[in-house]
Scaffold this active site. Structure first.
Site, short mmCIF file in Angstrom:
data_model
loop_
_atom_site.label_atom_id
_atom_site.label_comp_id
_atom_site.label_asym_id
_atom_site.label_seq_id
_atom_site.Cartn_x
_atom_site.Cartn_y
_atom_site.Cartn_z
N GLU A 47 31.69 59.92 -15.50
CA GLU A 47 30.13 59.76 -14.23
C GLU A 47 30.66 58.18 -12.69
OE1 GLU A 47 28.11 58.30 -12.17
OE2 GLU A 47 28.57 60.08 -11.18
N SER A 48 31.24 58.35 -12.31
CA SER A 48 31.76 56.98 -11.26
C SER A 48 30.92 55.54 -11.80
CB SER A 48 33.09 56.90 -10.80
OG SER A 48 32.11 57.64 -9.75
N CYS A 78 39.89 61.62 -12.77
CA CYS A 78 38.40 61.84 -12.25
C CYS A 78 38.06 60.81 -11.82
CB CYS A 78 38.09 62.91 -12.99
SG CYS A 78 36.87 64.07 -12.60
N ARG A 105 34.03 62.13 -3.42
CA ARG A 105 33.68 62.75 -4.96
C ARG A 105 32.87 64.12 -5.38
NH1 ARG A 105 28.63 58.91 -6.08
NH2 ARG A 105 28.74 59.66 -7.88
N ILE A 133 37.61 69.27 -13.53
CA ILE A 133 36.35 69.36 -13.76
C ILE A 133 35.78 68.63 -12.86
CG2 ILE A 133 34.76 69.03 -15.64
CD1 ILE A 133 36.52 69.40 -17.31
N ARG A 134 34.60 68.65 -12.16
CA ARG A 134 34.07 68.63 -10.56
C ARG A 134 34.92 67.73 -9.96
NH1 ARG A 134 28.43 66.11 -12.28
NH2 ARG A 134 29.86 65.76 -14.23
N HIS A 169 42.18 66.69 -15.58
CA HIS A 169 41.95 65.78 -16.69
C HIS A 169 43.29 65.94 -17.19
CE1 HIS A 169 38.19 64.90 -16.69
NE2 HIS A 169 37.62 65.62 -15.27
N GLU A 171 44.59 64.94 -20.23
CA GLU A 171 44.28 64.93 -21.58
C GLU A 171 43.44 66.06 -22.03
OE1 GLU A 171 40.32 63.87 -19.46
OE2 GLU A 171 42.10 63.71 -19.17
#
Length: 199
Positions: A47-48, A78, A105, A133-134, A169, A171
């Site tokens: 969550e940024s 992300c 965002r 993912i979002r 992502h 990873e």
């Protein structure tokens, strides 16, 4: 080589596991002191807004900006990409302003709409697997940014000198391509620093 990973929340352990597969030492970064001795830094998903607040409260934002100016390689995924952008919208928020781009965002939709896709990349001949993912959307990429991969007509992986950002992502896949590319940036920065120290 030692890579620091911002370990506030989010998927930092997945990055550590990926780098571990590549034989690279990692350290969890939560204070400016943790960043000392690191050759590169990863800003993971999560969550940024939460991450940015933590960076500012712990004075890590200043340390990261200094790290970048000294040639340290940084990779944001992300939420990490959002933190690196010069402009953040939807809604507007502050950032580290290390990459000349405008990011929206949560622009690909809610988590239930997240997807796994494959697309072309400049890093290899085969398609690159991208887990969204979002994910944010890079609405504007500055002239100095190199676009290394795209999704739905928008940049998904961008680079400027020692800074790399992905709206997906890497990873969360078995493909080590993006992390290996980042380690290449780290090696260049390390060699340049060593050269400066000798001269």
């Amino acid at each position: 080589m030692k890579i620091g990973i911002l370990a506030v929340q989010g998927d930092f352990e997945a990055h550590a596991a990926m780098l571990g597969r590549l034989g690279v030492q990692t350290v969890e970064v939560r204070t400016p002191g943790d960043l000392e001795g690191c050759d590169g830094l990863i800003l993971p998903g999560g969550e940024s807004t939460t991450q940015l607040q933590f960076l500012q409260e712990e004075r890590l934002a200043e340390a990261i900006e200094k790290f970048a100016k000294q040639g340290g390689a940084i990779f944001g995924t992300c939420a990490g990409a959002i933190l690196l952008a010069t402009e953040v919208r939807n809604p507007k928020q502050d950032s580290l302003k290390l990459l000349d781009m405008t990011v929206l965002r949560n622009a690909y939709g809610r988590q239930i709409a997240s997807d796994v896709v494959s697309g072309p990349t400049k890093l290899k001949k085969e398609p690159l697997e991208m887990v969204f993912i979002r994910g944010p959307i890079i609405e504007r990429a500055g002239p100095d940014l190199q676009v290394l991969a795209e999704y739905a007509g928008k940049p998904a992986l961008v680079q400027s000198d020692n800074i790399l950002a992905a709206t997906f992502h890497p990873e969360l896949t078995d493909d080590t391509t993006v992390h290996q590319h980042f380690l290449g940036l780290v090696a260049v920065g390390t060699n340049q620093a060593a050269g400066s120290a000798k001269s």
